[in-house]
Design an enzyme around this catalytic site. Sequence first.
Site, short mmCIF file in Angstrom:
data_model
loop_
_atom_site.label_atom_id
_atom_site.label_comp_id
_atom_site.label_asym_id
_atom_site.label_seq_id
_atom_site.Cartn_x
_atom_site.Cartn_y
_atom_site.Cartn_z
N PHE A 141 0.86 -1.19 0.00
CA PHE A 141 0.00 0.00 0.00
C PHE A 141 0.89 1.23 0.00
CE2 PHE A 141 -2.48 3.56 1.34
CZ PHE A 141 -3.64 3.39 0.61
N ASP A 226 9.45 2.89 1.94
CA ASP A 226 8.24 3.68 2.21
C ASP A 226 7.97 3.58 3.71
OD1 ASP A 226 5.77 4.75 2.63
OD2 ASP A 226 4.82 3.84 0.87
N LYS A 255 2.74 11.19 7.09
CA LYS A 255 1.92 11.00 8.28
C LYS A 255 2.41 11.76 9.52
CE LYS A 255 -0.05 6.53 6.87
NZ LYS A 255 -1.43 6.79 6.51
C1 PLP Z 1 3.06 2.88 3.61
C2 PLP Z 1 2.19 3.98 3.10
N1 PLP Z 1 2.58 4.70 2.05
C3 PLP Z 1 1.84 5.71 1.57
C4 PLP Z 1 0.62 6.02 2.12
C5 PLP Z 1 -0.21 7.12 1.53
O1 PLP Z 1 -0.26 8.22 2.33
P1 PLP Z 1 -1.41 9.34 2.13
O2 PLP Z 1 -2.71 8.70 2.53
O3 PLP Z 1 -0.99 10.47 3.02
O4 PLP Z 1 -1.39 9.71 0.68
C6 PLP Z 1 0.17 5.29 3.23
C7 PLP Z 1 -1.14 5.60 3.85
O5 PLP Z 1 -1.72 4.82 4.57
C8 PLP Z 1 0.97 4.24 3.73
O6 PLP Z 1 0.58 3.50 4.77
#
Ligand code: PLP
Length: 398
Positions: A141, A226, A255
Amino acid sequence: MLSSKEIIAKTQKYGTNNYQPKEVVIVKGEGAIAYDPEGREYFDMLSAYSALNFGHCHPELVATAKAQIETLTLTSRAFHNAILGDFCEALAKLTGKDKVLPMNSGAEAVETAIKTARRWGHMVKGIENGKQEIIVCRNNFHGRTVTIISMSTDENARIGYGPYTPGFKVIEYGNAEALEEAITPNTVAFLVEPIQGEAGIIVPPAGYLKKAREICTKHGILLIADEVQTGFARTGKLFACMHEDVEPDIYVLGKALGGGIMPVSAVAANADIMDVFTPGSHGSTFGGNPLAAAIGLKAMEILVRDNYAKMAEEKGAYFISKLKEIENPEIIDIRGKGLLIGVEFSVSAAPYVYKLIKGGVLAKETHERTIRFAPPVIITYGQMDAGLKIIKEALTKH
Ligand SMILES: Cc1ncc(COP(=O)(O)O)c(C=O)c1O
């Protein structure tokens, strides 16, 4: 104030149906506690998917935000502002990297990392433009843009959004051999979550990230971590890669960097990688704005000063040990690192989540059978004990 029922009805009437929130309205937050319009208190054990590591409305972050709002909020990148340099310096030092590129949402930071790797592949490695490949993992994700869902394996996130962006190869998560086999002369990067959050708090086998690091180095490709969800102490280290002493080439962050107040995200990497960007080649009107930079800067100061990593490590170990006392044959696994914890059931977890919320604990299932527990890192032991009492009652098979 409208009642919870009225608020939900209005939101459903005028808001688009792209979410199915639990039947709770939060109107006020303080640390690890959330309040509904009827004055009921809940222990927030989701923390906005780890964006609230500092808890709701951390007083120092609120004070910083207030002061900055009254001074300067937005300049765009057409001009300099006084705080962006401090923010970039702090994040560069925290990640051990030379350069930082600020964005807003996590998805934008992931997009930035993809652009970085592709451009680096073309300009530094000499791969023909358009042929660059990035390896990603099944059940990843990384966000919701068209390019990001193009590398997703979640049909619900993809269906109907074609044409999809090419250039991604999907391999099994946790399998280092699969990574080595998937590399071709056109591979530019391996993009991975150190722990897969949305997939159900999937912790890869020990040594996986280290092996991935070795393979990326051996084949001259970039390791992109990530850490949008795992970063900033959530897993008991400043960054989850640190559990294996792994240094990725590119950190993707978001976040908690925004202190639970603003969307603040960023990519951090060394100059030999980030220097592929030239003026006009990438940007964002709001990325690096003074308000976001001030809050992010303060958040990083608090994170280090108050040793959030140690807090998450110790509280997480305590939390997991208490969860393991729960007797229920339908619980098939309890796993996690720090305060990123998953409880997996052999059946749908939704009825258990319903009981949790009714008892006063905010949590949500991910991938149907796993409940994620990720309270703010600042949760007190007293609050944890009170929350765990509710959790024990809700999750025990009577
Ligand atoms: C590992 C990871 N990458 C990227 C994102 C995407 O972040 P955003 O919702 O701020 O676009 C998330 C969101 O849950 C995430 O858990």
